[in-house]
Each structure stands twice: as structure tokens, then as C-alpha cells.
Design an enzyme around this catalytic site. Structure first.
Site, PDB file in Angstrom:
ATOM      1  N   ASP A   1     -49.740  40.377  85.929  1.00 41.75           N
ATOM      2  CA  ASP A   1     -48.993  40.612  84.693  1.00 41.75           C
ATOM      3  C   ASP A   1     -47.813  41.547  84.943  1.00 41.75           C
ATOM      4  O   ASP A   1     -47.999  42.722  85.295  1.00 41.75           O
ATOM      5  CB  ASP A   1     -49.942  41.228  83.655  1.00 41.75           C
ATOM      6  CG  ASP A   1     -49.387  41.193  82.245  1.00 41.75           C
ATOM      7  OD1 ASP A   1     -48.149  41.244  82.096  1.00 41.75           O
ATOM      8  OD2 ASP A   1     -50.181  41.126  81.295  1.00 41.75           O
TER       9      ASP A   1
ATOM     10  N   HIS B   1     -45.907  42.894  82.774  1.00 36.15           N
ATOM     11  CA  HIS B   1     -45.628  43.744  81.615  1.00 36.15           C
ATOM     12  C   HIS B   1     -46.163  45.166  81.778  1.00 36.15           C
ATOM     13  O   HIS B   1     -46.009  45.985  80.873  1.00 36.15           O
ATOM     14  CB  HIS B   1     -46.222  43.108  80.359  1.00 36.15           C
ATOM     15  CG  HIS B   1     -45.705  41.731  80.086  1.00 36.15           C
ATOM     16  ND1 HIS B   1     -46.324  40.596  80.577  1.00 36.15           N
ATOM     17  CD2 HIS B   1     -44.611  41.303  79.414  1.00 36.15           C
ATOM     18  CE1 HIS B   1     -45.642  39.532  80.196  1.00 36.15           C
ATOM     19  NE2 HIS B   1     -44.599  39.923  79.491  1.00 36.15           N
TER      20      HIS B   1
ATOM     21  N   CYS C   1     -39.758  40.235  81.915  1.00 37.40           N
ATOM     22  CA  CYS C   1     -40.971  39.775  82.595  1.00 37.40           C
ATOM     23  C   CYS C   1     -40.699  38.623  83.564  1.00 37.40           C
ATOM     24  O   CYS C   1     -41.235  38.587  84.673  1.00 37.40           O
ATOM     25  CB  CYS C   1     -42.051  39.392  81.593  1.00 37.40           C
ATOM     26  SG  CYS C   1     -41.522  38.260  80.295  1.00 37.40           S
TER      27      CYS C   1
END
Length: 421
Positions: free
Chosen positions: A370, A372, A246
Site C-alpha cells: 500500500d 498510502h 499513490c
């Protein structure tokens, strides 16, 4: 060829053709020497074979005519590139005679002046090329600039041309901290102008995925990233980094911002290249390369400094519950720097794209990108899944669990916008 004599540079050519030889026109106005100094290259016509119009030339032919005195000749490539605006009804022949040839003539004069300056300074003569730009505020008229092409890396050449660009920015009334006249800013007639980022082709990687989102409704002031970026996330580029990559993806998003704003021309590095940089700096052991080990905000600051020469500030928050108390400082970052912020620390990494802050109530929300996400490049799915969304303390992350863990510490890596052109 270029003749260098007493710090004078002659872009040498002559013509005996009915074609308006742009080089000879340039020579006639800049050199009045006798035939004994006739140039070493002449432009002669090719005739139409079997045509009754035998005197009409169809293509140039270079002929050799030696100097009568010993001369110093340097062979260089001059990249002539003329952009002309012509009425739609203007015949092609008239466009050539009235616009294209005078344009070439003007570029040759500028290149000759640059070569003479190099010779006067005792510098080796360098190739020169014309580039076209269309900076904002100048209407639809392009600006053509002739830059010397130094025999160095593009990054080193750009750095050495900084004083030239600063002067041009001043002349054109352009801002002094936004690159608008670099090589990468030049107009290009190909679809691969920006090149392709690693893995996913440029046309397939999503940009600015936050656009269209509605800010929170508590009436605060919105402070956003200034400029375009590309969304890097898990499993992209056919590379499996689910569960550990990440921060790498956040770094790639940040570097894409610097590329798209033309502060950098280097490609977005891969995970392995990022690891190799940290090993080179002595921050990691050699075994780190090829591993699935995490990195954090501090490592990202090292890489930005080493790879792009970008400095960063780090805002440390001891507890996740205290993050809203730092909303004003983060809002100031977006107001003054406008760069994406990496959120690291003891938990997962995210990219911060903006802040909404109400001075009266103290309420704050954060625009989170994000990394992810593991799906395809589907904007609707990304926004509806809150992989990019406005979040407040207590909200869940897109993958589940709290976004900000109340008792965990966080580092906000705030890259600084370079004050350069």
C-alpha cells in the site's frame, strides 16, 4: 598510446628497469620488430634519493622516444583492473610479481585484440575497461570482462553490447533472460554501487517489506514477485503527495524492481519527471507538470515504455467483486514474469506483489503493498499496520474502507520481463 598500422594495434611501451614492466612483456610477445620500430613511450625507473640501494626503483617514469618513421598514434584510456586471489602468507612482492603483473598482461592482450578488431572493421578506437563479476553458479571465482566504453549514454552502450553479453552468457552457461554481466552488475568496492534513489538514500529506503509475512491458511499455492524492490510511499523524499500520489509511488516501486534486477540503470524518476514524460508523449497538457493530478495504469504503461522500453499487459476487471475470478491469470503472471503489478482503475492505486490461489476451492488472497503509508521507514510498523499484507475480497485497506470496491472497475498493469541480458 596506440600505434595503428595495417590494422595492427600496438599497445606501446618498453622498459629498462628492474621492475617487471607489464607493458614491455606484452610487447615482447606480440611484436618482434627491430629497434627501428621502437615504441614511442618507455617506462623508466625513479631512484630512491639518498639511498644506498640506488638501483631499486620506487615508481615508474615515462620517457619519450620518437619513432623513426611516421606513425598514426591514438591516445586512449585503458582501464586496467586486476582482481587476484592470494594465500594469506604470500609476501606482497610475490603477489605483485606472480599474480598482479601477469593479470595486467592478460588484460592488455585482451584489450589489444579488441582494438585490432575495431581497426580491422574501420571503427574508431575506443577506451576499454576491465570489470569484475561474480554471477551465481560459478562458485566464488570472479569473472573479469573487458568492455569497450563507447562515447554514448550508458543505456545506449549497454544496448550495443547486448550481442557481446549474449555470447558470454552462452559460454558461461548463464540464463538468457536475466542481466548478470552489465556494467551495473559489476563488483564495486564502494558503498554507493547502486547509487541513491531520488530523495531517501539507498541504505534508508526499505526493500522487500513483505518478507516474513505468513501466507493465508486456506492451503493455496503461493505465487510471488521474483526479485527485490524498494518500497515507495506517500510523503517520502520530503515530498507532499498525500491524497494524489499513490500511482506515482507504485510506479516508482515498479521501476526500482527493474533497476535492482539490472534491467535498467536510469534513476527512479520523481513525480515531476513522470509528469514531464507524459507531456512529452502528448498524453497531457503542459499545465499537468507540477500539478497534483492523478495518473492511472494506462499512463504508467506509457511511462514504462518511454522511460525503460518495458512493455506491459493490462488486465481489466469490470467489478471489484470479480477480482478473485482473475486470480489464476494473475498467478500466471507471477509464475512467468515475476514483476510487481500496479492496481489502478476508478479508485485508489496499490501494488500487487503476489497471489495465493487454491485451485480446488477457488479461494484467493492478494499480497498488497500500500503506497498510502505516510510514516517513517519502520518495517515493524508497516507490517503490523497491514500496509503490506495478504488481503481477500471484503478486507479493509490499511487506511480504512474496503480494499476492493465491489462495483468499481480495476486495471491490473502487468509489466513484462524483458528477454535480454
Amino acid at each position: 598510446g596506440q600505434q595503428q598500422q595495417q590494422q595492427q594495434v600496438l599497445i606501446a611501451s618498453s622498459s629498462r628497469t628492474s621492475i617487471q614492466d607489464l607493458l614491455s612483456r606484452h610487447l615482447a610477445s606480440s611484436n618482434n620488430s627491430s629497434n627501428s620500430s621502437s615504441p614511442c613511450v618507455s617506462l623508466l625507473p625513479l631512484q630512491h634519493t639518498g639511498s644506498s640501494q640506488g638501483s631499486i626503483s620506487s615508481a615508474p617514469l615515462f620517457g619519450y622516444e620518437p619513432f623513426k618513421q611516421q606513425q598514426q598514434v591514438t591516445n586512449l584510456t585503458l582501464g586496467l583492473d586486476v582482481l587476484c586471489y592470494a594465500p594469506a602468507a604470500m609476501p606482497a612482492s610475490e603477489i605483485l610479481q606472480s599474480l598482479v603483473i601477469p593479470g595486467f598482461d592478460s588484460q592488455l592482450r585482451e584489450m589489444q585484440q579488441q582494438l585490432e578488431q575495431q581497426a580491422a572493421a574501420g571503427q574508431p578506437l575506443t577506451p576499454i575497461r576491465g570489470y569484475h563479476y561474480q554471477p551465481p553458479g560459478l562458485g566464488n571465482l570472479p569473472v573479469t570482462i573487458c568492455y569497450p566504453l563507447l562515447n554514448q549514454s550508458p543505456e545506449t552502450t549497454e544496448l550495443k553490447l547486448t550481442p557481446v553479453r549474449q555470447h558470454l552468457h552462452t559460454l558461461l552457461g548463464l540464463p538468457d533472460n536475466v542481466p548478470m554481466l552489465r556494467f551495473s552488475n559489476a563488483l564495486s568496492w564502494t558503498s554507493a554501487a547502486d547509487g541513491e534513489a531520488q530523495g531517501v538514500p539507498r541504505a534508508l529506503r526499505l526493500r522487500n517489506v513483505h518478507e516474513g509475512l505468513t501466507p493465508p491458511g486456506f492451503g493455496g499455492q503461493v505465487y510471488l514477485i521474483d526479485g527485490a524492490y524498494e518500497y515507495y510511499h506517500y510523503m517520502q523524499d520530503k515530498f507532499s503527495d498525500n491524497g494524489w500520489g499513490c500511482a506515482y509511488r507504485s510506479l516508482q516501486t515498479i521501476i526500482s524492481w527493474f533497476r535492482l534486477q539490472k534491467y535498467a540503470s536510469k534513476p527512479v524518476p520523481t513525480h515531476r519527471q513522470i509528469q514531464e514524460i507524459l507531456v512529452k508523449l502528448g498524453d497531457k497538457e503542459a499545465s499537468f507538470v507540477g500539478s497534483n493530478n492523478w495518473i492511472g495504469a494506462i499512463e504508467l504503461s506509457y511511462i514504462l515504455d518511454e522511460y525503460l522500453g518495458i512493455t506491459s499487459k493490462v488486465l481489466t476487471v469490470n467489478r471489484g467483486s470479480e477480482i478473485p475470478n482473475n486470480a489464476r491469470a494473475l498467478a500466471q503472471h507471477f509464475a512467468t514474469q515475476g514483476t510487481p503489478v500496479m492496481i489502478g482503475g476508478g479508485v485508489l492505486a496499490y501494488t500487487l506483489l503476489g497471489v495465493c490461489f487454491n485451485e480446488d476451492t477457488g479461494e484467493a488472497a492478494f499480497l498488497i503493498l500500500d503506497p498510502h503509508y505516510t510514516g517513517g521507514e519502520d518495517l515493524k510498523k508497516i507490517q503490523q499496520g497491514t500496509w503490506v499484507a495478504w488481503k481477500q475480497l471484503g478486507d479493509s485497506a490499511a487506511a480504512g474502507g474496503p480494499l476492493f470496491v465491489k462495483d468499481a472497475f480495476y486495471n491490473f498493469l502487468c509489466p513484462q520481463r524483458p528477454r535480454t541480458v
